[in-house]
Design a protein around this motif. Structure first.
Motif, PDB file in Angstrom:
ATOM      1  N   SER A 106     -21.123 -65.240 -50.108  1.00  0.00           N
ATOM      2  CA  SER A 106     -20.890 -66.689 -50.083  1.00  0.00           C
ATOM      3  C   SER A 106     -19.728 -67.072 -50.988  1.00  0.00           C
ATOM      4  N   ASN A 107     -19.691 -66.499 -52.183  1.00  0.00           N
ATOM      5  CA  ASN A 107     -18.614 -66.809 -53.122  1.00  0.00           C
ATOM      6  C   ASN A 107     -17.261 -66.329 -52.608  1.00  0.00           C
ATOM      7  N   MET A 108     -17.216 -65.184 -51.929  1.00  0.00           N
ATOM      8  CA  MET A 108     -15.951 -64.701 -51.366  1.00  0.00           C
ATOM      9  C   MET A 108     -15.448 -65.646 -50.280  1.00  0.00           C
ATOM     10  N   ILE A 109     -16.349 -66.169 -49.465  1.00  0.00           N
ATOM     11  CA  ILE A 109     -15.959 -67.105 -48.411  1.00  0.00           C
ATOM     12  C   ILE A 109     -15.413 -68.394 -49.028  1.00  0.00           C
ATOM     13  N   ILE A 110     -16.087 -68.906 -50.050  1.00  0.00           N
ATOM     14  CA  ILE A 110     -15.654 -70.149 -50.705  1.00  0.00           C
ATOM     15  C   ILE A 110     -14.303 -69.965 -51.393  1.00  0.00           C
ATOM     16  N   THR A 111     -14.115 -68.855 -52.101  1.00  0.00           N
ATOM     17  CA  THR A 111     -12.826 -68.651 -52.783  1.00  0.00           C
ATOM     18  C   THR A 111     -11.703 -68.412 -51.779  1.00  0.00           C
ATOM     19  N   LEU A 115      -6.716 -70.438 -49.316  1.00  0.00           N
ATOM     20  CA  LEU A 115      -5.990 -70.795 -48.098  1.00  0.00           C
ATOM     21  C   LEU A 115      -5.587 -72.268 -48.089  1.00  0.00           C
ATOM     22  N   LYS A 116      -6.492 -73.152 -48.508  1.00  0.00           N
ATOM     23  CA  LYS A 116      -6.155 -74.584 -48.544  1.00  0.00           C
ATOM     24  C   LYS A 116      -5.065 -74.874 -49.574  1.00  0.00           C
ATOM     25  N   ALA A 117      -5.121 -74.212 -50.714  1.00  0.00           N
ATOM     26  CA  ALA A 117      -4.073 -74.404 -51.722  1.00  0.00           C
ATOM     27  C   ALA A 117      -2.738 -73.848 -51.224  1.00  0.00           C
ATOM     28  N   LYS A 133      -3.334 -71.432 -41.127  1.00  0.00           N
ATOM     29  CA  LYS A 133      -4.313 -72.257 -40.417  1.00  0.00           C
ATOM     30  C   LYS A 133      -5.265 -71.400 -39.579  1.00  0.00           C
ATOM     31  N   ALA A 134      -4.742 -70.335 -38.971  1.00  0.00           N
ATOM     32  CA  ALA A 134      -5.604 -69.436 -38.193  1.00  0.00           C
ATOM     33  C   ALA A 134      -6.601 -68.730 -39.106  1.00  0.00           C
ATOM     34  N   ALA A 135      -6.138 -68.266 -40.262  1.00  0.00           N
ATOM     35  CA  ALA A 135      -7.028 -67.605 -41.221  1.00  0.00           C
ATOM     36  C   ALA A 135      -8.071 -68.588 -41.749  1.00  0.00           C
ATOM     37  N   GLY A 169     -19.286 -83.300 -50.828  1.00  0.00           N
ATOM     38  CA  GLY A 169     -19.556 -81.871 -50.965  1.00  0.00           C
ATOM     39  C   GLY A 169     -18.402 -80.992 -50.523  1.00  0.00           C
ATOM     40  N   GLY A 170     -17.387 -81.585 -49.896  1.00  0.00           N
ATOM     41  CA  GLY A 170     -16.231 -80.827 -49.441  1.00  0.00           C
ATOM     42  C   GLY A 170     -15.212 -80.630 -50.547  1.00  0.00           C
ATOM     43  N   MET A 171     -14.223 -79.794 -50.276  1.00  0.00           N
ATOM     44  CA  MET A 171     -13.168 -79.527 -51.255  1.00  0.00           C
ATOM     45  C   MET A 171     -12.157 -80.652 -51.256  1.00  0.00           C
ATOM     46  N   ARG A 172     -11.699 -80.986 -52.453  1.00  0.00           N
ATOM     47  CA  ARG A 172     -10.651 -81.988 -52.633  1.00  0.00           C
ATOM     48  C   ARG A 172      -9.567 -81.330 -53.467  1.00  0.00           C
ATOM     49  N   LEU A 173      -8.345 -81.349 -52.988  1.00  0.00           N
ATOM     50  CA  LEU A 173      -7.219 -80.733 -53.686  1.00  0.00           C
ATOM     51  C   LEU A 173      -6.290 -81.814 -54.202  1.00  0.00           C
ATOM     52  N   GLU A 174      -5.842 -81.655 -55.448  1.00  0.00           N
ATOM     53  CA  GLU A 174      -4.911 -82.605 -56.051  1.00  0.00           C
ATOM     54  C   GLU A 174      -3.808 -81.848 -56.768  1.00  0.00           C
ATOM     55  N   LYS A 175      -2.622 -82.423 -56.715  1.00  0.00           N
ATOM     56  CA  LYS A 175      -1.480 -81.856 -57.426  1.00  0.00           C
ATOM     57  C   LYS A 175      -1.449 -82.423 -58.842  1.00  0.00           C
ATOM     58  N   GLN A 176      -1.250 -81.557 -59.837  1.00  0.00           N
ATOM     59  CA  GLN A 176      -1.154 -81.983 -61.232  1.00  0.00           C
ATOM     60  C   GLN A 176       0.135 -81.412 -61.832  1.00  0.00           C
TER      61      GLN A 176
END
Length: 110
Positions: free
Chosen positions: A48-53, A58-60, A16-18, A96-103
């Motif tokens: 920009s791409n490094m920040i997004i990835t 981190l969210k995953a 969470k800190a990262a 426009g935000g990230m959405r994570l789903e388990k599959q």
């Protein structure tokens, strides 16, 4: 781009800190990237791409509450096949935000 202290051994509070650090970069520093030529434009897009990835990873990592292969969580040290025999898919939401789903491993995405 991901801080070294969350690459291999992870824990919720550290993740969470990262993530807060990466969100600061995304929200306040990324919009200020400028380029005076095509070379710098390429570097700005790479940054920009490094920040997004980093945000996606981190969210995953926060979402997966188990340890599996190279993903080791101090707070969830065991493999949890009952709940986590699954992929984490990341989508761009309507806002426009990230959405994570388990599959599940044996299922196709909806």
């Amino acid at each position: 781009m991901i801080p070294n202290f969350v690459l291999y051994i992870k824990k919720e509070s550290i993740l969470k800190a990262a993530l807060a650090y990466i969100e600061e970069l995304r929200d306040h520093h990324m919009p200020m990237l400028i380029a005076k030529d095509l070379h710098e434009l390429r570097l700005a897009f790479e940054t920009s791409n490094m920040i997004i990835t980093a945000e996606m990873k981190l969210k995953a990592s926060l979402m997966r509450t188990e340890s599996r292969c190279s993903h080791y969580r101090l707070d969830y040290p065991d493999v949890d096949d009952e709940n986590w025999r699954a992929w984490i898919n990341i989508y761009k939401g309507a806002d426009g935000g990230m959405r994570l789903e388990k599959q599940a491993f044996d299922a196709w995405p909806a």
